[in-house]
Design a protein around this motif. Sequence first.
Motif, PDB file in Angstrom:
ATOM      1  N   ARG A  37      41.602  26.150 -45.748  1.00 51.62           N
ATOM      2  CA  ARG A  37      40.448  25.368 -46.195  1.00 51.62           C
ATOM      3  C   ARG A  37      40.700  23.874 -46.126  1.00 51.62           C
ATOM      4  O   ARG A  37      40.083  23.105 -46.870  1.00 51.62           O
ATOM      5  N   LEU A  38      41.588  23.469 -45.247  1.00 48.17           N
ATOM      6  CA  LEU A  38      41.805  22.039 -45.055  1.00 48.17           C
ATOM      7  C   LEU A  38      40.515  21.416 -44.532  1.00 48.17           C
ATOM      8  O   LEU A  38      39.850  21.985 -43.660  1.00 48.17           O
ATOM      9  N   ARG A  39      40.146  20.286 -45.065  1.00 52.10           N
ATOM     10  CA  ARG A  39      38.862  19.666 -44.744  1.00 52.10           C
ATOM     11  C   ARG A  39      38.613  19.523 -43.238  1.00 52.10           C
ATOM     12  O   ARG A  39      37.532  19.868 -42.763  1.00 52.10           O
ATOM     13  N   PRO A  40      39.571  19.022 -42.424  1.00 53.19           N
ATOM     14  CA  PRO A  40      39.290  18.893 -40.990  1.00 53.19           C
ATOM     15  C   PRO A  40      38.998  20.238 -40.308  1.00 53.19           C
ATOM     16  O   PRO A  40      38.137  20.318 -39.434  1.00 53.19           O
ATOM     17  N   VAL A  41      39.687  21.282 -40.733  1.00 53.58           N
ATOM     18  CA  VAL A  41      39.475  22.612 -40.147  1.00 53.58           C
ATOM     19  C   VAL A  41      38.111  23.155 -40.558  1.00 53.58           C
ATOM     20  O   VAL A  41      37.351  23.668 -39.721  1.00 53.58           O
ATOM     21  N   VAL A  42      37.773  23.014 -41.819  1.00 53.15           N
ATOM     22  CA  VAL A  42      36.473  23.488 -42.315  1.00 53.15           C
ATOM     23  C   VAL A  42      35.337  22.732 -41.619  1.00 53.15           C
ATOM     24  O   VAL A  42      34.350  23.335 -41.179  1.00 53.15           O
ATOM     25  N   THR A  43      35.492  21.423 -41.507  1.00 50.26           N
ATOM     26  CA  THR A  43      34.463  20.610 -40.842  1.00 50.26           C
ATOM     27  C   THR A  43      34.281  21.048 -39.399  1.00 50.26           C
ATOM     28  O   THR A  43      33.147  21.192 -38.923  1.00 50.26           O
ATOM     29  N   ALA A  44      35.390  21.293 -38.698  1.00 49.90           N
ATOM     30  CA  ALA A  44      35.307  21.743 -37.298  1.00 49.90           C
ATOM     31  C   ALA A  44      34.573  23.081 -37.196  1.00 49.90           C
ATOM     32  O   ALA A  44      33.686  23.247 -36.343  1.00 49.90           O
ATOM     33  N   ARG A  45      34.922  24.036 -38.059  1.00 46.49           N
ATOM     34  CA  ARG A  45      34.256  25.356 -38.036  1.00 46.49           C
ATOM     35  C   ARG A  45      32.775  25.236 -38.368  1.00 46.49           C
ATOM     36  O   ARG A  45      31.931  25.867 -37.741  1.00 46.49           O
ATOM     37  N   ASN A  89      27.158  11.154 -42.314  1.00 46.36           N
ATOM     38  CA  ASN A  89      28.573  11.305 -42.641  1.00 46.36           C
ATOM     39  C   ASN A  89      29.384  11.180 -41.350  1.00 46.36           C
ATOM     40  O   ASN A  89      29.218  11.968 -40.425  1.00 46.36           O
ATOM     41  N   GLU A  90      30.260  10.185 -41.288  1.00 50.13           N
ATOM     42  CA  GLU A  90      31.004   9.895 -40.062  1.00 50.13           C
ATOM     43  C   GLU A  90      31.885  11.044 -39.610  1.00 50.13           C
ATOM     44  O   GLU A  90      32.015  11.290 -38.405  1.00 50.13           O
ATOM     45  N   ASN A  91      32.514  11.744 -40.544  1.00 51.63           N
ATOM     46  CA  ASN A  91      33.390  12.856 -40.169  1.00 51.63           C
ATOM     47  C   ASN A  91      32.615  13.963 -39.463  1.00 51.63           C
ATOM     48  O   ASN A  91      33.078  14.507 -38.462  1.00 51.63           O
ATOM     49  N   TYR A  92      31.457  14.292 -39.972  1.00 58.66           N
ATOM     50  CA  TYR A  92      30.648  15.354 -39.364  1.00 58.66           C
ATOM     51  C   TYR A  92      30.042  14.891 -38.037  1.00 58.66           C
ATOM     52  O   TYR A  92      30.016  15.654 -37.072  1.00 58.66           O
ATOM     53  N   LEU A  93      29.582  13.662 -37.989  1.00 59.47           N
ATOM     54  CA  LEU A  93      29.033  13.138 -36.735  1.00 59.47           C
ATOM     55  C   LEU A  93      30.109  13.128 -35.649  1.00 59.47           C
ATOM     56  O   LEU A  93      29.856  13.538 -34.509  1.00 59.47           O
ATOM     57  N   ARG A  94      31.302  12.679 -35.999  1.00 60.51           N
ATOM     58  CA  ARG A  94      32.416  12.647 -35.051  1.00 60.51           C
ATOM     59  C   ARG A  94      32.761  14.060 -34.583  1.00 60.51           C
ATOM     60  O   ARG A  94      33.012  14.291 -33.391  1.00 60.51           O
ATOM     61  N   GLU A  95      32.742  15.000 -35.497  1.00 61.61           N
ATOM     62  CA  GLU A  95      33.086  16.387 -35.152  1.00 61.61           C
ATOM     63  C   GLU A  95      32.047  17.007 -34.218  1.00 61.61           C
ATOM     64  O   GLU A  95      32.397  17.725 -33.280  1.00 61.61           O
ATOM     65  N   VAL A  96      30.777  16.733 -34.464  1.00 57.63           N
ATOM     66  CA  VAL A  96      29.733  17.249 -33.577  1.00 57.63           C
ATOM     67  C   VAL A  96      29.908  16.668 -32.172  1.00 57.63           C
ATOM     68  O   VAL A  96      29.772  17.387 -31.167  1.00 57.63           O
ATOM     69  N   VAL A  97      30.249  15.408 -32.075  1.00 50.79           N
ATOM     70  CA  VAL A  97      30.488  14.777 -30.770  1.00 50.79           C
ATOM     71  C   VAL A  97      31.691  15.431 -30.080  1.00 50.79           C
ATOM     72  O   VAL A  97      31.651  15.694 -28.869  1.00 50.79           O
TER      73      VAL A  97
END
Length: 146
Positions: A37-45, A89-97
């Motif tokens: 459940r690390l935030r970067p992994v959860v965000t990516a999924r 949210n920059e993290n989510y926008l970056r991940e979608v890109v």
Amino acid sequence: MKQSILRPNQLITTSIFRQLLASYEEKWQMNPMQKNRLRPVVTARQCLSFILKQRFELGSSQIGALLGQDHATQIYACRNVSDMIDIRNENYLREVVKWAEVFDEILPDNALSESIVIERVRMVLDSSVIDGKVSKKILEKLIEEY
């Protein structure tokens, strides 16, 4: 017959899904399917779930089957990503890109169209043969014509 958990009108096969995951991991040095459940992994999924729903119109159950999660988790993930995009949210926008780059690499428009057609025809033919609606002789004749 190629393994697929999808219906003929859907676009992502399990082999394409595996290619997407491998490309993401190679490109960004992170496995989005890690069981943590690390935030970067959860965000990516979650962003992957969002893209599969929005771009490919997969249902929550199909996405859950691909990701090894239940449909409720997918509903939450898609809502969460949508909310995060709404508030920029920059993290989510970056991940979608990042995912968009992976999808464009694995499924450029022409390859996507070709893979969709091939997979749909294969599934229809396989099910027709299994159901006894078409004989192999008829399929061989069709192949000769094309």
